[in-house]
Design an enzyme around this catalytic site. Structure first.
Site, PDB file in Angstrom:
ATOM      1  N   PRO A  18       0.995  37.817 -24.888  1.00 12.88           N
ATOM      2  CG  PRO A  18      -1.488  37.922 -23.727  1.00 12.88           C
ATOM      3  CD  PRO A  18       0.060  38.806 -23.645  1.00 12.88           C
ATOM      4  CD1 TRP A  19      -2.142  34.304 -28.949  1.00 13.67           C
ATOM      5  CD2 TRP A  19      -4.211  35.203 -28.711  1.00 13.67           C
ATOM      6  NE1 TRP A  19      -3.424  33.244 -28.026  1.00 13.67           N
ATOM      7  CE2 TRP A  19      -4.537  34.144 -28.419  1.00 13.67           C
ATOM      8  CE3 TRP A  19      -5.984  35.636 -28.643  1.00 13.67           C
ATOM      9  CZ2 TRP A  19      -5.840  33.268 -27.508  1.00 13.67           C
ATOM     10  CZ3 TRP A  19      -7.005  35.287 -28.667  1.00 13.67           C
ATOM     11  CH2 TRP A  19      -6.815  33.814 -28.242  1.00 13.67           C
TER      12      TRP A  19
ATOM     13  N   PRO B 253       7.323  38.409 -28.019  1.00 15.71           N
ATOM     14  CG  PRO B 253       6.470  39.812 -29.932  1.00 15.71           C
ATOM     15  CD  PRO B 253       8.059  39.180 -29.168  1.00 15.71           C
TER      16      PRO B 253
ATOM     17  CB  SER C 274      -2.965  30.307 -20.621  1.00 17.34           C
ATOM     18  OG  SER C 274      -1.970  29.118 -21.340  1.00 17.34           O
TER      19      SER C 274
ATOM     20  CB  THR D   1       1.635  29.144 -21.081  1.00 14.99           C
ATOM     21  OG1 THR D   1       0.738  29.168 -21.216  1.00 14.99           O
ATOM     22  CG2 THR D   1       2.793  29.507 -20.902  1.00 14.99           C
TER      23      THR D   1
ATOM     24  CB  CYS E  26      -7.883  37.714 -18.609  1.00 14.60           C
ATOM     25  SG  CYS E  26      -6.949  39.693 -18.791  1.00 14.60           S
TER      26      CYS E  26
ATOM     27  CD  GLU F 185      -8.972  32.182 -19.972  1.00 12.62           C
ATOM     28  OE1 GLU F 185      -7.630  31.818 -20.640  1.00 12.62           O
ATOM     29  OE2 GLU F 185      -8.788  33.449 -20.057  1.00 12.62           O
TER      30      GLU F 185
HETATM   31  P1  NAD Z   1      -0.190  31.262 -23.988  1.00  9.11           P
HETATM   32  O1  NAD Z   1      -0.588  31.115 -22.194  1.00  9.11           O
HETATM   33  O2  NAD Z   1      -0.759  30.031 -24.831  1.00  9.11           O
HETATM   34  O3  NAD Z   1       0.949  32.291 -24.432  1.00  9.11           O
HETATM   35  C1  NAD Z   1       1.455  33.838 -23.447  1.00  9.11           C
HETATM   36  C2  NAD Z   1       2.680  33.725 -24.366  1.00  9.11           C
HETATM   37  O4  NAD Z   1       3.682  32.641 -23.330  1.00  9.11           O
HETATM   38  C3  NAD Z   1       3.288  33.218 -25.438  1.00  9.11           C
HETATM   39  O5  NAD Z   1       3.756  34.452 -25.597  1.00  9.11           O
HETATM   40  C4  NAD Z   1       3.515  32.262 -25.853  1.00  9.11           C
HETATM   41  O6  NAD Z   1       4.188  31.526 -26.560  1.00  9.11           O
HETATM   42  C5  NAD Z   1       4.623  31.841 -24.373  1.00  9.11           C
HETATM   43  N1  NAD Z   1       4.275  30.323 -23.930  1.00  9.11           N
HETATM   44  C6  NAD Z   1       4.366  29.782 -24.310  1.00  9.11           C
HETATM   45  N2  NAD Z   1       4.428  28.294 -23.341  1.00  9.11           N
HETATM   46  C7  NAD Z   1       5.462  29.077 -23.121  1.00  9.11           C
HETATM   47  C8  NAD Z   1       7.081  28.381 -22.418  1.00  9.11           C
HETATM   48  N3  NAD Z   1       6.204  26.816 -21.978  1.00  9.11           N
HETATM   49  N4  NAD Z   1       7.724  28.929 -21.559  1.00  9.11           N
HETATM   50  C9  NAD Z   1       8.551  29.891 -21.853  1.00  9.11           C
HETATM   51  N5  NAD Z   1       6.647  31.176 -23.030  1.00  9.11           N
HETATM   52  C10 NAD Z   1       6.178  30.030 -23.063  1.00  9.11           C
HETATM   53  O7  NAD Z   1      -1.350  32.238 -24.030  1.00  9.11           O
HETATM   54  P2  NAD Z   1      -2.288  33.279 -25.157  1.00  9.11           P
HETATM   55  O8  NAD Z   1      -3.146  31.532 -25.344  1.00  9.11           O
HETATM   56  O9  NAD Z   1      -1.263  33.658 -26.286  1.00  9.11           O
HETATM   57  O10 NAD Z   1      -3.216  33.946 -24.448  1.00  9.11           O
HETATM   58  C11 NAD Z   1      -4.587  34.144 -24.128  1.00  9.11           C
HETATM   59  C12 NAD Z   1      -3.973  33.520 -22.427  1.00  9.11           C
HETATM   60  O11 NAD Z   1      -4.085  34.594 -21.806  1.00  9.11           O
HETATM   61  C13 NAD Z   1      -5.865  33.882 -21.474  1.00  9.11           C
HETATM   62  O12 NAD Z   1      -5.909  32.814 -20.849  1.00  9.11           O
HETATM   63  C14 NAD Z   1      -6.111  34.926 -21.498  1.00  9.11           C
HETATM   64  O13 NAD Z   1      -6.560  34.455 -20.030  1.00  9.11           O
HETATM   65  C15 NAD Z   1      -4.392  35.046 -20.966  1.00  9.11           C
HETATM   66  N6  NAD Z   1      -4.683  36.688 -20.557  1.00  9.11           N
HETATM   67  C16 NAD Z   1      -4.046  37.492 -19.136  1.00  9.11           C
HETATM   68  C17 NAD Z   1      -4.357  38.793 -18.975  1.00  9.11           C
HETATM   69  C18 NAD Z   1      -4.359  38.887 -17.153  1.00  9.11           C
HETATM   70  O14 NAD Z   1      -4.101  40.265 -17.378  1.00  9.11           O
HETATM   71  N7  NAD Z   1      -4.250  38.493 -16.452  1.00  9.11           N
HETATM   72  C19 NAD Z   1      -4.692  39.417 -20.013  1.00  9.11           C
HETATM   73  C20 NAD Z   1      -4.481  38.984 -21.381  1.00  9.11           C
HETATM   74  C21 NAD Z   1      -4.428  38.034 -21.264  1.00  9.11           C
END
Ligand code: NAD
Length: 480
Positions: free
Chosen positions: A151-152, A177, A229, A232, A284, A383
């Site tokens: 994630p970012w 990434p 998320s 995802t 998170c 969230e």
């Molecule tokens: P996101 O789910 O939108 O994207 C995460 C990654 O998944 C990105 O690289 C995105 O391009 C990819 N992705 C999206 N849809 C996909 C699909 N259908 N198939 C394959 N890859 C796909 O999340 P975000 O907005 O980048 O990050 C924020 C989220 O990450 C928050 O919900 C946060 O809580 C979570 N997070 C969790 C932890 C943990 O350790 N549990 C740590 C950091 C962030």
């Protein structure tokens, strides 16, 4: 700066992929162009990782050899940490001091050193005579080619949390990434090569969700690890079922911060403010739901509002800055939308809830405190991923536990009390992967990080993370 894809130890042009712009969230300026990798690009990267896995250039090294390369990677990152911190700040808007000295960089170096050591841990390898005339050997082998998606919010650190344990276990990798924040991950490729990790062992493909989807669908990928998320995570789990891949999911959170009546609310207000605004609340484990014993509610609200107003917003190099912008315009609209809907459902905004007047460029948002939200309201249940916390009250220990557990998420929680019996009792009743007592947010490389419920499964950090990238094989030898 114009980037290519890192495949098989070199920068390569995309096959039919489009380009994507990368912005600086402090002012919206375009700072780089990267590839939005096509399905063909993903296939090329997976093929490189597949060759690298099966010819044993990494998987058949001794644990000591893998460990030495990981240690070297840690040293190289340590030596260039200011450069990485500057780039991470530019790409995310994070305060430079928090990335360089206070957090992401030193911790990422320590994570790599931990995984270098963990590569040599032979725990779980065993042999014995369990049937007369036969010797059984259990081997913990690397899973194979793994797809890793980050994630970012902590771009470099999340990449390290993925590649560290997978490399320690002997896997080869295709890492994707997040589309908006690929720069430090791309820079890491140089260090991976310099550390002597062979070509093809780590491949980096930039791109959006479709690129990620192609990686999850690829039949030669044995395991997909996502930090992202919950939505995802659900999609990836469904897609991965077509090829019956293993999935390792670190998903969203909605951490409760439960303050019992034997704790002076003023002593915890600063921690609540820090842990709900750190990384602009895009964490998170951020403390987003404060629950306070009813008898201390007024003091708690006053102290937390004051602490939230004192959080210093700013650009990465401003003196004393504690909180930068949100990652993007889209994210700011999302956060604003949550706050507006909370307001219209009857909750009160005690401070924040808007764009700070002094920072109308970029994607800044004020630290926000919300009260009078119903336990079932969206602002408590979902969230937000912004600097927003709610304060609610409880009447009894049972009610505190019930409220804390009453969300779909289960990543992290904290309890504040001087009563050790209560602390242990409540910690055993909370359904969260991490429970802190009298603190919130610290992590170490040795301790497992991962969720319960819809926060996912599998662990990042710790020896458990390495174990998640291994698979057990039973070899049975007839002695006679
Ligand atoms: P996101 O789910 O939108 O994207 C995460 C990654 O998944 C990105 O690289 C995105 O391009 C990819 N992705 C999206 N849809 C996909 C699909 N259908 N198939 C394959 N890859 C796909 O999340 P975000 O907005 O980048 O990050 C924020 C989220 O990450 C928050 O919900 C946060 O809580 C979570 N997070 C969790 C932890 C943990 O350790 N549990 C740590 C950091 C962030």
């Amino acid at each position: 700066m114009d980037y290519k894809l890192w495949i098989d130890g070199q920068w390569v042009d995309s096959q039919g992929g489009k380009r994507m712009s990368v912005e600086n969230p402090v002012n919206g300026a375009i700072i780089a162009e990267v590839v939005d990798a096509s399905r063909e690009d993903v296939d090329r990267a997976v093929q490189a990782a597949h060759r690298a896995f099966y010819d044993g250039r990494w998987s058949r090294l001794t644990p000591a050899e893998r460990s030495m390369a990981l240690w070297k990677l840690a040293d190289l990152l340590d030596a260039r940490k200011e450069e990485f911190a500057r780039l991470e700040s530019e790409n995310t808007g994070k305060p430079y001091q928090l990335v360089s000295l206070g957090g992401d960089l030193p911790f990422s170096v320590d994570n790599l050193r931990f995984f270098a050591a963990a590569a040599r841990d032979t725990h779980g390898y065993t042999s014995g005579e369990f049937m007369k005339g036969y010797t059984s050997i259990y081997r913990r082998e690397p899973v194979g080619v793994v797809g890793q998606i980050t994630p970012w919010n902590y771009p470099l650190m999340m990449a390290i949390w993925k590649i560290g344990p997978a490399l320690a276990a002997g896997c080869t990798i295709v890492l994707k990434p997040a589309p908006g924040t690929p720069l430090t991950t791309l820079l890491l490729s140089e260090l991976i090569a310099e550390a002597g990790i062979p070509a093809g062992v780590v491949n980096i493909v930039t791109g959006g969700n479709e690129t990620g989807q192609a990686l999850v669908e690829h039949p030669d990928v044995r395991l997909v690890s996502l930090t992202g998320s919950t939505n995802t995570g659900k999609k990836i789990m469904k897609t991965a079922s077509d090829t019956l891949k293993r999935v390792h999911l670190e998903l969203g959170g909605k951490a409760p911060f439960v303050v019992f009546d034997d704790v002076d609310p003023e002593t915890v207000a600063g921690v609540a403010a820090f842990t709900s605004t750190v990384n602009t609340g895009q964490d998170c484990t951020a403390a987003t739901r404060v629950y306070v014993a009813g008898s201390r509610a007024n003091d708690a609200v006053e102290a937390i509002v004051e602490a939230m107003r004192a959080v210093k917003i700013g650009t990465p190099y401003e003196d004393g800055v504690q909180m930068g912008p949100l990652i993007s315009g889209v994210q700011r609209e999302r956060v604003q939308g949550f706050v507006e809907r909370a307001k219209s459902s009857g909750a009160k905004i005690l401070t924040g809830g808007a764009v700070p007047a002094a920072y109308d460029k970029g994607y800044f948002f004020e630290p926000t405190v919300i009260v009078d939200a119903d336990q079932k309201a969206e602002i408590i249940q979902s969230e937000v991923f912004g600097p927003v916390l709610t304060i609610s009250t409880f009447k009894s220990e049972e009610e505190a536990v019930a409220y804390a557990n009453d969300v779909n998420y289960g990543l992290a929680a904290s309890i504040w009390t001087r009563d050790i019996g209560r602390a242990l009792r409540v910690s055993s009743q909370l359904e969260f992967g991490t429970v802190w007592i009298n603190d919130h947010i610290p992590l170490t490389s040795e301790t497992p990080h991962g969720g319960f419920k819809q926060s996912g499964f599998g662990k990042d950090l710790s020896a458990e993370a390495v174990s998640d990238y291994r698979i057990t094989k039973h070899v049975m030898v007839k002695n006679a």
